[in-house]
Design an enzyme around this catalytic site. Structure first.
Site, short mmCIF file in Angstrom:
data_model
loop_
_atom_site.label_atom_id
_atom_site.label_comp_id
_atom_site.label_asym_id
_atom_site.label_seq_id
_atom_site.Cartn_x
_atom_site.Cartn_y
_atom_site.Cartn_z
N CYS A 54 -4.98 0.32 3.75
CA CYS A 54 -4.93 -1.07 4.23
C CYS A 54 -6.29 -1.74 4.10
O CYS A 54 -6.40 -2.93 3.80
CB CYS A 54 -4.45 -1.11 5.68
SG CYS A 54 -5.56 -0.29 6.85
N GLN A 70 0.81 -1.21 0.00
CA GLN A 70 0.00 0.00 0.00
C GLN A 70 0.85 1.26 0.00
O GLN A 70 0.34 2.36 -0.21
CB GLN A 70 -0.91 0.01 1.22
CG GLN A 70 -0.20 0.23 2.55
CD GLN A 70 -1.15 0.22 3.73
OE1 GLN A 70 -1.47 -0.83 4.26
NE2 GLN A 70 -1.59 1.40 4.14
N HIS A 116 -5.32 -0.79 11.84
CA HIS A 116 -4.78 -1.42 10.62
C HIS A 116 -5.61 -2.65 10.29
O HIS A 116 -6.06 -3.37 11.18
CB HIS A 116 -3.32 -1.78 10.87
CG HIS A 116 -2.57 -2.21 9.65
ND1 HIS A 116 -2.63 -1.55 8.44
CD2 HIS A 116 -1.72 -3.27 9.44
CE1 HIS A 116 -1.85 -2.15 7.56
NE2 HIS A 116 -1.30 -3.21 8.14
#
Length: 550
Positions: free
Chosen positions: A355, A349, A498
């Site tokens: 993410c 990414q 995340h």
């Protein structure tokens, strides 16, 4: 809690008469330490919630440091060559399929450019220390010294308690407190406290003997060797390691100020990586390409934006507790969706907070492969970045898996080949121009904090997405089964930042782990993957697992 206890413990200092302070009639105090000594030490990394114990033996040409109650030893001796640049012996336990805690020994020969020289763990005495008062530490009369300086964008506050020892005919440190503030960003960079005790002047030379070990040449790089054993505050050491790091990762900084900032961040991570790796915790950290990044920059490498009330999956989890329990008895001991042809290659990414797109596309790619005989297609992350704004996502500024799933359910997801390569930036939405998209019926939330429920879902429906807290240690992960403290990697719902993918599970030395696919490229972790302990909800990994139905 540990930090609070440590701060309380070291606030109890009784002032009492000690060695006389310097006055106008006294000669200057020479704070040089003995060249040969043995002592024990304890280092408290207050900002990292870590305590490390040492024993050190040092002569003019040799040194030995025992870490982690002697589990790891680093011995440096001169070689017999006329132009000796020293030899380092690294002795450590390793557990294999055949033996538990087998003692291994690796040796590294120094060179002219990178000599192996005796280690000295005692504080640097080149600062402009001023004696401020007599004191007593641990029942020992001492003189308290203080120094303050600014260097490379950092402000140092150094406090040293030392006594003059007649046996050594020299000063010896008893306690050392180092606070370092980042002047540019205005935060505490680190706070370490050292204690030194059980000094001995004389000891047998056989403490440096390595003849009982079968030592082999080390296969480690000079950078890996440098960070493990040398003093993290010695300027020549830091410069050498930082130069090697910049060369390895092709780091180029815009100006001297940025260079200084990066070096300070890197130096902080040297201490963390070296300390953790010496503890033999079952996992290793490394000075990877994230080791010079600020916390603000690392947020660009995550991107999970959590809603105040996370929308539940529209398809209920079909297994109640009793069903999960009965099915778990027949689950395989190990499972890896990669071997089933359900996982595409590792993607990156980069510095776009996307993410959430990489995790959701990976799960849909796996679900499609389950339905078409294992044929994998690589779906477009860029389409989600460009198009899912109306569902609560914000492109490179972050999003969530449920926002992605809802958009995909309405519009479908094109392939990467048709939509175009990942751009690492926001772009114009082109979904109306696509000839083929893959839709989903919906997504299912797996019973949270249930290892068996996650395994059942993974084997029957996976891969699965999940949220984690990607901490500093998480970002520096290099291998092994990752298991760290709640203080370093909180698992509370409001700290998850995340999105990653669980693709399997396994066991290493009796420790179960999840196989996690990340979106930080193939050079991070284990070829882009991570093994994270399947217990205690490490970093929140078992909090929000989800799979999709196509």
């Amino acid at each position: 809690m540990l930090v609070t206890k440590l701060l309380f413990l070291f606030s109890i200092v009784v002032v009492a008469p000690g060695r006389r302070l310097k006055d106008d009639k006294d000669e200057d105090v020479d704070l040089s330490w003995p060249e040969e000594y043995h002592c024990e030490a304890r280092r408290m990394y207050l900002s990292a919630n870590l305590i490390e114990n040492f024993k050190i033996w040092r002569t003019e040409k040799k040194s030995r440091v025992d870490y982690n109650d002697g589990a790891v030893k680093s011995i440096i001796v001169p070689t017999k060559s006329r132009r000796s640049h020293g030899m380092r012996y690294y002795i450590f336990p390793k557990t294999t399929n055949y033996e538990e805690n087998e003692m291994a020994c690796e040796k590294t020969k120094g060179s002219r450019g990178e000599p192996e020289e005796p280690v000295d763990l005692l504080p640097n005495t080149f600062e402009n220390y001023v004696a401020v008062e007599n004191d007593t530490i641990f029942g020992v009369p001492v003189t308290k010294f203080f120094a303050e300086k600014e260097e490379d964008g950092s402000k140092y506050k150094l406090t040293l308690w030392a006594k003059f020892d007649s046996d050594f005919d020299s000063w010896i440190p008893i306690k050392y407190d180092e606070e370092v503030y980042n002047s540019w960003f205005g935060y505490l960079d680190h706070h370490d406290i050292w204690e030194f005790y059980n000094y001995e002047k004389d000891f047998a030379d056989d403490v440096f003997d390595v003849s009982s070990y079968d030592c082999v040449e080390s296969g480690k790089t000079s950078l890996e060797n440098e960070i493990s054993f040398k003093h993290p505050n010695k300027n020549d050491h830091i410069d050498r390691v930082f130069n090697a790091y910049k060369e390895k990762h092709n780091k180029v900084y815009s100006n001297e100020k940025e260079h200084s900032i990066r070096k300070r961040i890197f130096q902080k991570n040297i201490r963390l990586v070296a300390a953790r790796n010496r503890q033999n915790l079952g996992y290793k950290l490394s000075l990877n390409h994230f080791a010079d990044r600020t916390p603000e920059e690392m947020r660009k490498h995550t991107g999970l934006v959590r809603r105040q009330a996370r929308k539940p999956g529209n398809i209920p989890f079909p297994y109640d507790e009793a069903k999960v329990k009965s099915m778990s008895d027949s689950l395989p001991d190990e499972y890896d969706a990669r071997l089933m042809g359900l996982v595409t290659y590792i993607k990156n990414q980069e510095d776009c907070g996307s993410c959430w797109t990489f995790a959701t596309t990976a799960v849909i790619e796996g679900a499609i492969a389950r339905n078409n005989g294992g044929k994998l297609v690589s779906l477009s992350n860029q389409a989600l970045i460009d198009c899912a704004w109306g569902y609560g996502a914000a492109g490179c500024n972050g999003g969530s898996d449920d926002a992605a799933y809802e958009w995909i359910r309405d519009y479908g997801l094109p392939t990467e080949e048709e939509y175009g390569q990942y751009a690492n930036r926001d772009g114009f939405c082109k979904i109306d121009n696509m000839t083929r998209t893959y839709t989903i019926k919906g997504f299912t939330d797996i019973t949270p904090n249930s290892i068996n429920a996650i395994k059942v879902a993974l084997v029957n429906h996976g891969p699965i997405t999940t949220s984690v807290h990607a901490s500093n240690e998480f970002s520096l992960y290099a291998g092994g089964v990752f298991y760290t403290s709640e203080a370093d990697c909180p698992k509370s719902t409001n700290m998850l930042n995340h999105e990653v993918v669980i693709v399997g599970y396994g066991e290493e030395n009796g420790d179960e782990f999840w196989i996690v696919k990340n979106s930080w490229g193939p050079t991070w972790g284990i070829d882009g993957y991570m093994h994270i302990a399947a217990r205690d909800n490490v970093c929140g990994i078992e909090t929000e697992p989800t799979y999709v139905i196509v």
